[in-house]
Design an enzyme around this catalytic site. Structure first.
Site, PDB file in Angstrom:
ATOM      1  N   GLU A 153     -19.057  47.256 -43.378  1.00  0.00           N
ATOM      2  CA  GLU A 153     -20.001  46.695 -44.491  1.00  0.00           C
ATOM      3  C   GLU A 153     -21.400  46.389 -43.959  1.00  0.00           C
ATOM      4  O   GLU A 153     -22.526  46.992 -44.395  1.00  0.00           O
ATOM      5  CB  GLU A 153     -19.453  45.308 -45.164  1.00  0.00           C
ATOM      6  CG  GLU A 153     -20.401  44.831 -46.111  1.00  0.00           C
ATOM      7  CD  GLU A 153     -19.612  43.847 -46.770  1.00  0.00           C
ATOM      8  OE1 GLU A 153     -20.469  43.089 -47.433  1.00  0.00           O
ATOM      9  OE2 GLU A 153     -18.619  43.321 -46.928  1.00  0.00           O
ATOM     10  N   SER A 170      -1.778  48.626 -36.551  1.00  0.00           N
ATOM     11  CA  SER A 170      -0.542  48.924 -36.482  1.00  0.00           C
ATOM     12  C   SER A 170       0.429  49.771 -37.107  1.00  0.00           C
ATOM     13  O   SER A 170      -0.201  50.206 -38.110  1.00  0.00           O
ATOM     14  CB  SER A 170      -0.003  47.368 -36.666  1.00  0.00           C
ATOM     15  OG  SER A 170      -0.640  46.546 -36.078  1.00  0.00           O
ATOM     16  N   ASP A 222      -9.677  44.008 -48.375  1.00  0.00           N
ATOM     17  CA  ASP A 222     -11.139  43.811 -47.955  1.00  0.00           C
ATOM     18  C   ASP A 222     -10.966  42.005 -48.529  1.00  0.00           C
ATOM     19  O   ASP A 222     -11.144  41.686 -49.594  1.00  0.00           O
ATOM     20  CB  ASP A 222     -12.162  44.445 -48.795  1.00  0.00           C
ATOM     21  CG  ASP A 222     -13.576  44.051 -48.328  1.00  0.00           C
ATOM     22  OD1 ASP A 222     -13.676  43.151 -47.649  1.00  0.00           O
ATOM     23  OD2 ASP A 222     -14.285  44.606 -49.035  1.00  0.00           O
ATOM     24  N   ASP A 266     -16.610  39.313 -47.385  1.00  0.00           N
ATOM     25  CA  ASP A 266     -17.813  39.903 -48.174  1.00  0.00           C
ATOM     26  C   ASP A 266     -19.114  39.153 -47.707  1.00  0.00           C
ATOM     27  O   ASP A 266     -19.266  38.160 -47.023  1.00  0.00           O
ATOM     28  CB  ASP A 266     -18.083  39.549 -49.755  1.00  0.00           C
ATOM     29  CG  ASP A 266     -17.032  40.582 -50.213  1.00  0.00           C
ATOM     30  OD1 ASP A 266     -16.592  41.664 -49.757  1.00  0.00           O
ATOM     31  OD2 ASP A 266     -16.650  40.340 -51.551  1.00  0.00           O
TER      32      ASP A 266
END
Length: 889
Positions: free
Chosen positions: A213, A316, A394, A397
């Site tokens: 981001e 992973s 996500d 932010d």
């Protein structure tokens, strides 16, 4: 005058050479004496911190005897009559082996590193204090139920019992070294919040897309200023971002849960359907990937089948297969979390057993823990096994805030910033006062790091690129108004992951497992499951946000509440899979579900090629014979470099000048695409890839980002299928097309490898180029060579690479040395838990020069896992040391 006899009686004067020889001997002898004395001192200093592992120790605070049995790798099995004694003993044993690591970690999570290492760490402390991990941990401890809190308190008591018996260099060699610079430093008593805070550090390590981001925001600002003729057209900027950060290839690679299972709601009396073989028993259902996997006779032929795209996992691999596909008729569960390399390893292997397993003392569990944290994070009990991979959803932010003085804009009005003050104490220096400011979204983090500060300095391009909804104009026009960046992150709210650990350890069925998953909120992880009844499953846990107008792909306007999070996805609506018809479940940081899922989860998945490769290998092997635990271990060590197959194919048509480069390119034609340590072709393929990426993206007047090899594999793969792509042209290095770009990169790759490993291409090897040097997180990078030599180990040749199943990552444009690793590997055999196999990067001990400091590293590099005794009989047979902890008095 002397007579002849008198003259002969006078000793002759030694020659100058003899005298110098005698002096040299005395000097050397003195040096040897000093060196031997120093060696004895260093050896004594080192060894005095080694823990007692045999005999008995009396301890205040125990209610009954506790037995600690260690095997030949120093791995302890702790057996106690009560939970208080069990976790007390775990705290004591963790402190025996790893206390300096624990002490350092708690200073990190509390933003107090400068107290240990001085002013150089004050900036780090300021950032960590601003995030406030320690305060969140304290709130989580306060909110715990009494039983869970008692586990953390007992653990802290055990740590402190060890601290009461030792201090300074008796605790660890590192304290002797720190004492040279900071003689007043002494560890404080351990507290439950010290344990819980480490989960915040792990959440930060697995935080999701905040780097992407940030990078996209800065790139948008650069592109908006005009680059390579693109001008300032916002549409062109959006198109470039979309090209450089492509969507997940749902049409090519698998999702974790192609079909969400119907399971009973938590807390109801209904039970999920038990596992029963289907009519297709013995057959293998095709993976949800649409890649046409085929066996081919050469790498060039394979390239035309495999496309060549690869994803580099940052978090992973794990998978579980049901008994319909295995030799024993019972499930197998495999897991290898990918984390940054560290010394000692981030994991501490241990077993926790109640003498009598009942409601009052329900633990009979083994696996990997974190030193400093009670309980087991990944492993199995007598009925259930589980594993983790990073969910890659996500959960962070960035918000751009419009600030005026001590206020900020919110829906057309100015509201006050929240402010608090912290004092950073500095070893050998003055205290530093830090003011922390927060909005409704979270702390303001601009001004603490260059990237976040740069976003605040030029936020408009990022806001223009956020196209999920119309962006409200920035309010305020006062001269003193400014932009700042705040962070909204699930880990900054108190949660329940510290409780979930114990719920996982005592789960007896899928219902219990899902309950534990409902508590495991941060860090968000894919949880896989298997049990001794033959069932397999998967559950998405975590506190996953529901967003308003935006999707978090770019920073969003903080002054417009329509971009706020509106809540969290209800647990019962999160993806779940139970006994799927395929007979297996694979997670490798790929997309969890298809895009028609009701809630938005992320746009920043790994690109799914590791998941597709694992699914392919499971299917290919199961089609030939029932799967074994050895098959699982071999899949974990698969080294296929998929972009290498595509490069090998296209390089066959590129004219390369010079005998050396031509011979190097010919290596690729017979290569099996495996990044094995001894392979010359693997060395050349990776160096070619590195030079190609830097020439395409990095060597420009305005460089484009070259981090994230998963993403770049996908971007370059599409470019190799499109010779007309404008990115093949780079005036900065005088390249006007794809073939010139490939030829130049091939020449530079040869030159680079020839300088590193000589001009005989058959003597090149990937393992030395890609070697790992295990570096202590603290004194191992002190810049003082003798001190670094005390703590660091290596280099060790390593196979694998970025974006392959055996994910040993390296940094493009920096070095080929391994930096991220499968931090541990395990294969749990539900038909025989004693036959389950395990390995991790270093060893049980955090004490330099202890025999268990790095005794697992050679096996780790070779992919060798060893069985770990679980049953009481097997543990007794495997024990080489037994320590009995006895209540004092």
């Amino acid at each position: 005058m002397m007579t002849d006899s008198q003259e002969s009686a006078v000793p002759s004067r030694p020659s100058l050479g003899v005298r110098i020889g005698r002096i040299a001997f005395l000097v050397v002898a003195g040096i040897i004496v000093i060196a031997v004395a120093a060696a004895f001192f260093v050896t004594w200093t080192i060894q005095r911190s080694f823990p007692q592992t045999d005999g008995s120790v009396e301890l205040d605070g125990l209610t009954a005897e506790v037995t600690v049995q260690r095997d030949d790798r120093g791995i302890p099995t702790i057996t106690a009559d009560s939970t208080d004694d069990l976790f007390y003993a775990q705290g004591f044993v963790h402190a025996q082996d790893r206390f300096f690591e624990m002490d350092f970690r708690r200073h990190v999570t509390a933003g107090r590193v400068a107290e240990m290492f001085g002013e150089s760490q004050a900036g780090t402390d300021a950032f960590l204090r601003t995030l406030g991990w320690r305060k969140v941990a304290e709130a989580e401890v306060e909110a715990m139920d009494d039983t869970t809190r008692s586990y953390y308190e007992a653990y802290a008591d055990g740590v402190n019992a060890y601290l009461a018996s030792r201090s300074g260099a008796d605790l660890s060699l590192e304290y002797a070294v720190i004492g040279l610079q900071n003689p007043d430093y002494a560890p404080e008593p351990w507290e439950p919040a010290d344990s819980v805070a480490w989960l915040k550090a792990m959440a930060w390590d697995l935080r999701g897309n905040i780097e992407d981001e940030t990078e996209r925001s800065l790139l948008a600002a650069e592109l908006s200023g005009g680059t390579d003729g693109e001008g300032t057209d916002p549409t062109a900027t959006e198109d470039t971002l979309a090209k450089l950060y492509p969507d997940y290839p749902f049409d090519e690679n698998p999702v974790i849960v192609p079909k969400i299972s119907t399971v009973p709601t938590l807390g109801t009396d209904a039970e999920p359907a038990a596992f029963t073989p289907t009519e297709t028993e013995g057959e293998v259902q095709q993976a949800s990937t649409t890649i046409e996997w085929e066996e081919t006779s050469s790498v060039i032929e394979a390239a035309s089948v495999l496309v060549g795209d690869v994803g580099e996992g940052i978090g992973s691999n794990s998978w579980v297969v049901s008994g319909t596909l295995t030799e024993t008729g019972m499930p197998l569960l495999a897991n290898d979390p990918h984390l940054g390399a560290s010394l000692p390893s981030v994991w501490y292997q241990v077993q926790l057993k109640c003498s009598t397993v009942d409601e009052a003392c329900p633990f009979d569990v083994g696996g990997f823990s974190f030193s400093g944290l009670p309980g087991i994070v990944i492993g199995h009990n007598q009925k259930v096994a589980w594993g983790f991979t990073n969910l890659t959803t996500d959960v962070t932010d960035l918000y751009i805030e419009r600030v005026e003085g001590d206020q900020y804009w919110r829906d057309g009005a100015l509201v006050p910033l929240e402010e608090s003050t912290e004092t950073i104490k500095v070893a050998g220096g003055d205290d530093i006062e830090l003011t922390i400011r927060s909005t409704v979204h979270g702390p303001l983090i601009s001004g603490l790091t260059d990237d976040f500060t740069a976003i605040a300095g030029d936020p408009e391009p990022a806001l223009e690129a956020e196209t999920a909804a119309p962006t409200a104009p920035a309010p305020g026009s006062a001269d003193d108004a400014e932009y700042a960046v705040s962070l909204r992150w699930t880990a900054l709210d108190p949660g329940t992951a510290a409780t979930a650990i114990f719920a996982l350890s005592t789960a007896q069925d899928f219902e219990d497992f899902r309950y534990a998953a409902s508590l495991f909120d941060v860090p968000a992880q894919n949880l896989i499951y298997a049990d001794t009844e033959g069932n397999i499953g998967y559950q998405t846990p975590g506190r996953l946000p529901i967003r308003g107008a935006g999707d978090g792909w770019m920073p969003q306007p903080g002054w417009d509440s329509s971009y706020d999070w509106t809540g969290f996805i209800p647990f019962e609506e999160l993806p779940v899979s139970y006994n799927p018809n395929s007979g297996y479940i694979v997670t490798a940081n790929n997309a969890i579900v298809t895009d028609d899922y009701e809630y938005f989860l992320s746009r920043d998945w790994d690109y799914g090629y590791r998941a597709a490769r694992i699914a392919h290998l499971i299917e290919r092997r199961a089609a030939v014979a029932p799967l074994t635990a050895e098959d699982m271990r071999e899949i974990q060590m698969d080294n296929e470099m998929w972009i290498g197959t595509q490069l090998a194919s296209v390089m066959g048509d590129v004219d390369v000048s010079g005998a050396g480069p031509t011979e190097a390119v010919e290596l690729l034609q017979g290569w099996d695409a495996q990044n094995t340590a001894s392979s010359p072709a693997a060395a050349y393929a990776n160096v070619l890839w590195s030079n190609l990426v830097q020439n395409i993206f990095g060597e420009r007047a305005q460089p484009l980002p070259i981090d994230g090899q998963a993403r770049l594999f996908t971007v370059v793969s599409a470019m190799l299928d499109d010779p007309s792509d404008p990115l093949w042209v780079n005036e900065q290095i005088d390249v006007d097309g794809m073939e010139q770009m490939l030829a130049l990169s091939a020449q530079e790759a040869y030159d680079e490898l020839a300088a590193l490993q000589g001009t005989t291409v058959s003597r090149w090897n990937w393992g030395d180029l890609h070697a790992i040097t295990l570096t202590s997180d603290t004194l191992g990078s002190s810049g003082i060579a003798p001190i670094e030599a005390l703590f660091n180990r290596g280099p060790f040749p390593v196979s694998g690479g970025a974006s392959v199943v055996n994910a040993t990552g390296w940094e493009l444009g920096v070095s080929y040395a391994t930096t991220t690793v499968p931090s541990m590997r395990m294969v749990i055999d539900l038909s025989d838990l004693d036959a389950s196999t395990w390995n991790h990067l270093t060893g049980a001990s955090g004490h330099a020069y202890n025999e268990h400091y790095t005794d697992q590293t050679a096996d780790w590099a070779a992919g060798i896992q060893k069985p770990w005794a679980y049953s009481a009989k097997a543990v007794k047979a495997a024990a080489v040391d037994t320590l009995v902890l006895i209540p004092a008095g």
